[in-house]
Write a protein that holds these residues in place. Structure first.
Motif, mmCIF file in Angstrom:
data_model
loop_
_atom_site.group_PDB
_atom_site.id
_atom_site.type_symbol
_atom_site.label_atom_id
_atom_site.label_comp_id
_atom_site.label_asym_id
_atom_site.label_seq_id
_atom_site.Cartn_x
_atom_site.Cartn_y
_atom_site.Cartn_z
ATOM 1 N N VAL A 135 -3.129 4.346 -3.006
ATOM 2 C CA VAL A 135 -4.353 4.844 -2.384
ATOM 3 C C VAL A 135 -4.393 6.363 -2.480
ATOM 4 N N VAL A 136 -5.498 6.891 -2.995
ATOM 5 C CA VAL A 136 -5.675 8.331 -3.224
ATOM 6 C C VAL A 136 -6.928 8.803 -2.484
ATOM 7 N N ASP A 137 -6.842 9.941 -1.832
ATOM 8 C CA ASP A 137 -8.017 10.555 -1.213
ATOM 9 C C ASP A 137 -8.835 11.200 -2.336
ATOM 10 N N ALA A 138 -9.931 10.544 -2.705
ATOM 11 C CA ALA A 138 -10.732 11.014 -3.838
ATOM 12 C C ALA A 138 -11.361 12.373 -3.576
ATOM 13 N N SER A 139 -11.492 12.740 -2.315
ATOM 14 C CA SER A 139 -12.143 14.009 -1.972
ATOM 15 C C SER A 139 -11.166 15.178 -1.884
ATOM 16 N N ALA A 150 17.164 7.641 4.707
ATOM 17 C CA ALA A 150 17.157 6.842 5.930
ATOM 18 C C ALA A 150 16.156 5.705 5.853
ATOM 19 N N PHE A 151 15.022 5.953 5.186
ATOM 20 C CA PHE A 151 13.982 4.929 5.091
ATOM 21 C C PHE A 151 14.101 4.106 3.810
ATOM 22 N N ARG A 152 15.224 4.220 3.127
ATOM 23 C CA ARG A 152 15.371 3.508 1.857
ATOM 24 C C ARG A 152 15.172 2.008 2.028
ATOM 25 N N GLY A 153 15.712 1.451 3.126
ATOM 26 C CA GLY A 153 15.574 0.010 3.353
ATOM 27 C C GLY A 153 14.123 -0.409 3.423
ATOM 28 N N THR A 154 13.316 0.356 4.178
ATOM 29 C CA THR A 154 11.894 0.050 4.293
ATOM 30 C C THR A 154 11.167 0.295 2.974
ATOM 31 N N LEU A 155 11.502 1.409 2.315
ATOM 32 C CA LEU A 155 10.829 1.744 1.065
ATOM 33 C C LEU A 155 11.187 0.772 -0.053
ATOM 34 N N GLU A 156 12.347 0.122 0.064
ATOM 35 C CA GLU A 156 12.731 -0.856 -0.949
ATOM 36 C C GLU A 156 11.812 -2.068 -0.933
ATOM 37 N N GLU A 157 11.129 -2.300 0.198
ATOM 38 C CA GLU A 157 10.108 -3.344 0.235
ATOM 39 C C GLU A 157 9.064 -3.061 -0.845
ATOM 40 N N THR A 158 8.769 -1.781 -1.040
ATOM 41 C CA THR A 158 7.809 -1.389 -2.061
ATOM 42 C C THR A 158 8.313 -1.758 -3.444
ATOM 43 N N ALA A 159 9.613 -1.551 -3.680
ATOM 44 C CA ALA A 159 10.203 -1.856 -4.983
ATOM 45 C C ALA A 159 10.220 -3.350 -5.262
ATOM 46 N N GLN A 160 10.121 -4.173 -4.212
ATOM 47 C CA GLN A 160 10.146 -5.623 -4.375
ATOM 48 C C GLN A 160 8.746 -6.221 -4.444
ATOM 49 N N ALA A 161 7.717 -5.383 -4.337
ATOM 50 C CA ALA A 161 6.344 -5.884 -4.323
ATOM 51 C C ALA A 161 5.922 -6.381 -5.700
ATOM 52 N N ASP A 162 4.927 -7.265 -5.705
ATOM 53 C CA ASP A 162 4.358 -7.749 -6.970
ATOM 54 C C ASP A 162 3.294 -6.792 -7.490
ATOM 55 N N LEU A 163 2.682 -6.047 -6.569
ATOM 56 C CA LEU A 163 1.624 -5.111 -6.952
ATOM 57 C C LEU A 163 1.590 -3.961 -5.954
ATOM 58 N N LEU A 164 1.407 -2.740 -6.455
ATOM 59 C CA LEU A 164 1.242 -1.570 -5.600
ATOM 60 C C LEU A 164 -0.223 -1.138 -5.628
ATOM 61 N N LEU A 165 -0.777 -0.889 -4.447
ATOM 62 C CA LEU A 165 -2.081 -0.250 -4.353
ATOM 63 C C LEU A 165 -1.831 1.213 -4.007
ATOM 64 N N PHE A 224 0.851 -1.186 0.000
ATOM 65 C CA PHE A 224 0.000 0.000 0.000
ATOM 66 C C PHE A 224 0.893 1.245 0.000
ATOM 67 N N VAL A 225 0.693 2.129 -0.963
ATOM 68 C CA VAL A 225 1.422 3.386 -1.007
ATOM 69 C C VAL A 225 0.408 4.505 -1.203
ATOM 70 N N GLY A 226 0.831 5.727 -0.942
ATOM 71 C CA GLY A 226 -0.070 6.854 -1.147
ATOM 72 C C GLY A 226 0.341 8.060 -0.333
ATOM 73 N N TYR A 227 -0.310 9.164 -0.633
ATOM 74 C CA TYR A 227 -0.042 10.406 0.083
ATOM 75 C C TYR A 227 -0.525 10.260 1.515
ATOM 76 N N THR A 228 0.159 10.919 2.434
ATOM 77 C CA THR A 228 -0.223 10.799 3.830
ATOM 78 C C THR A 228 -1.669 11.235 4.053
ATOM 79 N N GLY A 252 3.118 7.024 4.760
ATOM 80 C CA GLY A 252 2.594 7.892 3.712
ATOM 81 C C GLY A 252 3.670 8.837 3.180
ATOM 82 N N PHE A 253 3.476 9.278 1.946
ATOM 83 C CA PHE A 253 4.409 10.208 1.327
ATOM 84 C C PHE A 253 3.851 11.625 1.418
ATOM 85 N N ILE A 254 4.686 12.590 1.061
ATOM 86 C CA ILE A 254 4.279 13.985 1.087
ATOM 87 C C ILE A 254 5.124 14.751 0.082
ATOM 88 N N ARG A 255 4.598 15.862 -0.410
ATOM 89 C CA ARG A 255 5.367 16.678 -1.364
ATOM 90 C C ARG A 255 6.682 17.115 -0.733
#
Length: 447
Positions: free
Chosen positions: A285-289, A268-283, A204-208, A256-259
């Protein structure tokens, strides 16, 4: 320093400066949310426009007087700028205001430090803080004289003291990196085990504050902390779920990410964020409102590119569909017919079935597809295939043989073949053991 020693922001005044450069534009509403997330009580805001920052105070002498008056009038304890300040500017402003001054980067780092709960999370945040201070120590070390709390180091003037501070920073940074290497090795072992067992990972990725954790909780029946504040979730969480056809999968909730996410924080969080790069699928998530949702999508994509995840298969999930009027109750597909976007409400449950269907469809690219021909002797095989939700269709030939079109993961195929003493392989109408082509799995481990 220990997280409990962080100085409260207290009553807070925000300073928002609009500059002509597009990359310098920040959202005042977002700064207010950040300040409140960091524990600040926003009592006043000062806004202005400038063609360029003042080298000494960023806002110029006139605005310095205006802010100083507001600080006294509202008994302000912290002034937060929605822009990046140099050490000299920060020092001059604190001298003029007589209270703590911080910029947007320092505020985000402070929030991350407050949110970190796991050992790895605390190490990553401390590393980002020290790297931030190290850069400022080189460019403007005398600002350390005024540190009274937060994540800074105390230091005094003099060449000997700055050298001691530099050495202490270098040694602590090296020690943290060494500890994080150990954590990264453990994570890589876990990742290799999941790959060995052919378990797909959905990240799961997305803006905070897009609602990732709320959606994660609904899909996994978990109780990950979720709140209407920025960076409510910091430490990653993994949960195993059962998906139709696919079977077992791992869902990963991430920060969550931010501008303009601080560079030191990304590093510093590259190790954790690299889990995202190893994923099979990214969701994604966007705040539609959110009126800034398109800019937020771009900000998230920019961070994904930084960590090498820009080419991972992605499903865009428009969350908070209950807050908008034009939510489509269907899977929106791209030009190739693949799922591209779904609308959901993690709060009400709207669209969750469509989301799970789209996830299963996108992950099914990794499934083995073949046909087996069975008769009355293969009742156990037929039962196991149906129990695994692997049967796509069933029909009979002219001789009364049952033809099953199978869609199954490599690991499940190998396990069923083992349990039936090779019956799956023997009844396959194509080549024997077509799942062997999915060679990520250690087939010798199946007994």
């Amino acid at each position: 320093m220990p997280q409990s020693e962080f100085e409260s922001l207290g009553s807070t005044l925000l300073v928002h400066v609009e500059l002509p450069q597009a990359q310098s534009q920040e959202d005042l509403k977002e700064l207010q949310l950040l300040a409140e997330s960091g524990g600040g009580d926003v009592v006043f805001c000062v806004s202005c426009k400038r063609e360029a920052p003042d080298p000494s105070t960023f806002i110029g002498s006139g605005k310095v007087v205006e802010v100083s008056d507001a600080v006294k009038a509202y008994e302000v304890q912290t002034v937060i700028f929605n822009n990046k300040l140099t050490p000299a500017q920060e020092r001059n402003l604190e001298k003029a205001f007589g209270v703590r001054v911080m910029d947007r980067v320092a505020l985000i780092l402070t929030i991350f430090a407050q949110r970190a709960r796991t050992y790895e999370g605390k190490l990553q945040v401390e590393l980002a803080q020290l790297q931030y201070e190290q850069a400022r120590l080189v460019r403007g070390w005398t600002h350390l004289e005024r540190q009274k709390g937060g994540f800074g180091l105390r230091g005094g003037p003099g060449e000997t003291q700055i050298e001691l501070d530099r050495r202490a920073l270098r040694e602590r940074i090296a020690a943290i990196k060494k500890d994080l290497d150990v954590v990264a090795l453990r994570r890589e072992q876990n990742r290799s085990l999941r790959k060995k067992n052919a378990v797909p990972v959905v990240s799961f990725v997305g803006y905070t504050n897009a609602g990732k954790s709320t959606l994660f909780n609904r899909l996994t029946n978990s109780d990950v902390y979720a709140a209407n504040q920025l960076f409510a979730t910091l430490d990653p969480t993994l949960r195993t779920v059962e998906l139709p056809v696919i079977g077992k999968a791992v869902f990963a909730d991430t920060v969550g990410f931010i501008r303009h996410l601080p560079h030191d924080l990304v590093a510093a969080f590259r190790g954790t964020l690299e889990e995202t790069a190893q994923a099979d699928l990214l969701l994604h998530v966007v705040d539609a409102s959110d009126e800034h949702k398109e800019a937020n999508i771009e900000a998230v994509n920019a961070v994904l590119k930084q960590v090498g995840a820009e080419d991972i298969k992605t499903l865009v999930v428009y969350n908070k569909a209950d807050l908008i009027e034009d939510s489509a109750d269907e899977i929106i597909r791209d030009d190739n017919g693949a799922p591209h976007r779904v609308y959901v409400s993690a709060l009400t449950g709207f669209g969750i079935d469509k989301l799970l269907s789209a996830v299963s469809e996108l992950l099914s690219d990794n499934l083995c597809e073949f046909t087996v021909k069975i008769d009355g002797r293969h009742g156990k095989l037929r039962s196991l295939l149906y129990a695994s939700n692997a049967v796509d269709s069933e029909q009979y030939d002219e001789n009364g043989n049952c033809l099953l079109d199978v869609k199954i993961t490599a690991v499940d195929a190998a396990i069923i073949d083992s349990k039936t003493n090779g019956a799956l392989s023997d009844t396959c109408m194509q080549e024997k053991k077509p799942w062997i082509q999915s060679n990520e799995f250690d087939f010798d481990s199946v007994n």
